[in-house]
Design a protein around this motif. Structure first.
Motif, short mmCIF file in Angstrom:
data_model
loop_
_atom_site.label_atom_id
_atom_site.label_comp_id
_atom_site.label_asym_id
_atom_site.label_seq_id
_atom_site.Cartn_x
_atom_site.Cartn_y
_atom_site.Cartn_z
N VAL A 205 22.06 42.88 16.67
CA VAL A 205 21.00 43.64 16.01
C VAL A 205 20.00 42.71 15.32
O VAL A 205 20.38 41.76 14.65
CB VAL A 205 21.61 44.63 14.98
N HIS A 207 17.30 42.72 12.49
CA HIS A 207 16.94 43.51 11.31
C HIS A 207 15.75 42.85 10.63
O HIS A 207 15.83 41.71 10.16
CB HIS A 207 18.14 43.54 10.35
N GLU A 230 15.95 47.50 22.01
CA GLU A 230 15.80 48.95 21.92
C GLU A 230 15.98 49.37 20.46
O GLU A 230 16.78 48.76 19.72
CB GLU A 230 16.82 49.67 22.81
N ASN A 231 15.25 50.38 20.07
CA ASN A 231 15.32 50.85 18.69
C ASN A 231 16.65 51.56 18.46
O ASN A 231 17.09 52.35 19.30
CB ASN A 231 14.15 51.81 18.42
N THR A 232 17.31 51.26 17.34
CA THR A 232 18.55 51.97 17.01
C THR A 232 18.26 53.36 16.47
O THR A 232 19.18 54.18 16.34
CB THR A 232 19.36 51.20 15.95
N GLN A 233 17.00 53.64 16.16
CA GLN A 233 16.63 54.94 15.59
C GLN A 233 16.23 55.89 16.71
O GLN A 233 15.33 55.58 17.50
CB GLN A 233 15.46 54.79 14.61
N ALA A 239 13.72 52.39 10.25
CA ALA A 239 15.06 52.79 9.81
C ALA A 239 15.04 53.05 8.31
O ALA A 239 14.23 52.48 7.58
CB ALA A 239 16.05 51.66 10.11
N LEU A 265 15.48 48.22 12.71
CA LEU A 265 16.77 47.82 13.28
C LEU A 265 16.70 48.02 14.79
O LEU A 265 16.67 49.17 15.27
CB LEU A 265 17.90 48.65 12.68
N PHE A 266 16.66 46.92 15.50
CA PHE A 266 16.59 46.96 16.97
C PHE A 266 17.80 46.25 17.56
O PHE A 266 18.31 45.29 16.97
CB PHE A 266 15.30 46.31 17.48
N ARG A 267 18.24 46.71 18.72
CA ARG A 267 19.41 46.13 19.38
C ARG A 267 18.99 45.35 20.62
O ARG A 267 18.11 45.78 21.36
CB ARG A 267 20.36 47.27 19.79
#
Ligand SMILES: C[S@@+](CC[C@H](N)C(=O)[O-])C[C@H]1O[C@@H](n2cnc3c(N)ncnc32)[C@H](O)[C@@H]1O
Length: 274
Positions: A205, A207, A230-233, A239, A265-267
């Motif tokens: 991640v 951040h 990719e966005n975690t949201q 976020a 927060l992106f993965r």
């Protein structure tokens, strides 16, 4: 490759030499800023290029100088661009490693390290007083999961970290570079993300947080458009501030001015064929 990653424009910081005093008494011919150009026998880390940090006059307190003297040999890492680091060797364990770029004075870094002792934090900044401050905090708090790197994070990522070596990346309140002509100095841009993606494990991640709304919008745009993240949201937006991120020094100053803070927060997505 872009100018941001490679162009000859600005110098990297001077490395610390273990055992040598970090109190900066300028020698004849030595530049005004300790982060400025000096003759460099070591070579490539001295390249000149666009940089995302500002040269700052570095007044190191006695406590910070003492921490640097005592602890740099064991817990410090000079970014010389000369070798790929074995992170297991650096930390003496096989815990996940998160890179934090631009820790400032390091208070938030130390608090996050204390709250999560099973994660190692490689914290990089060019600012000598901050490095001394973070080493002192780690010492007083009994932290064994923090290492402090001196120099430009771009060179650390590009030359010294192996592919797929990082479990996370934190960039908290990077210099906002508000003037349009300085936007090229902002850290979070597509070329930087492409480089970072190669060093991050799939699922790691990224951040980011900033109190500068135009930069937050830019971060959201470039991260959302980047194929490696990719966005975690679910809604594709910012976020909510995670409880694990403590208030940072720059964040406090921004909040005092009425700024709005945004977290992202992106993965790292699984590898595509490169
Ligand atoms: C605005 S300060 C924020 C410090 C801290 N994260 C906080 O929130 O209080 C940004 C920091 O990033 C550092 N920085 C900027 N670009 C960097 C780079 N390429 N490599 C290492 N440090 C960098 C600067 O020296 C500065 O200390």
């Amino acid at each position: 490759m872009s100018d941001f990653l490679n162009a000859p424009e600005a110098p990297s910081p001077t490395p610390h030499t273990p055992g040598v005093s970090v109190r900066h008494t300028r020698a004849k011919g030595e530049p005004r800023f300790p982060d400025g150009p000096r003759a460099d026998p070591a070579g490539s880390h001295f390249e000149r290029r666009i940089r995302s940090f500002q040269p700052r006059r570095s007044r190191v307190t006695a406590g910070q100088a003492d921490a640097l003297q005592r602890l740099w040999p064991a817990w410090g890492l000079d970014i010389d661009g000369q070798r790929v680091i074995d992170l297991g060797e650096l930390f003496g364990n096989d815990s996940p490693v998160v890179l934090e770029i631009g820790f400032g004075m390091g208070e938030a870094t130390a608090r996050m390290a204390a709250a999560d002792p099973d994660t190692d934090i490689l914290a990089v900044d060019v600012h000598t007083p901050g490095q001394g401050n973070l080493l002192g905090l780690a010492d007083r708090m009994g932290l064994s999961n923090v290492r402090v790197a001196n120099g430009d994070a771009i060179i650390l990522l590009r030359e010294m970290l192996a592919p797929d070596s990082l479990d996370g990346l934190r960039v908290y309140f990077p210099d906002p570079w508000p003037k349009k002509r300085h936007h090229k100095r902002r850290l979070i841009q597509p070329e930087f993300l492409t480089l970072a993606a190669t060093r991050l494990k799939p699922g790691a991640v990224v951040h980011c947080a900033t109190d500068w709304e135009p930069y937050a919008e830019q971060m959201l745009q470039v991260l959302s458009a980047h194929p490696d993240f990719e966005n975690t949201q679910a809604d594709g937006g910012f976020a909510a501030r995670p409880a694990f991120r403590p208030l940072t020094r720059f964040e406090g100053q921004g909040l005092d001015k009425g700024h709005v803070v945004n977290d992202l927060l992106f993965r790292r997505v699984p590898h595509r064929d490169r």
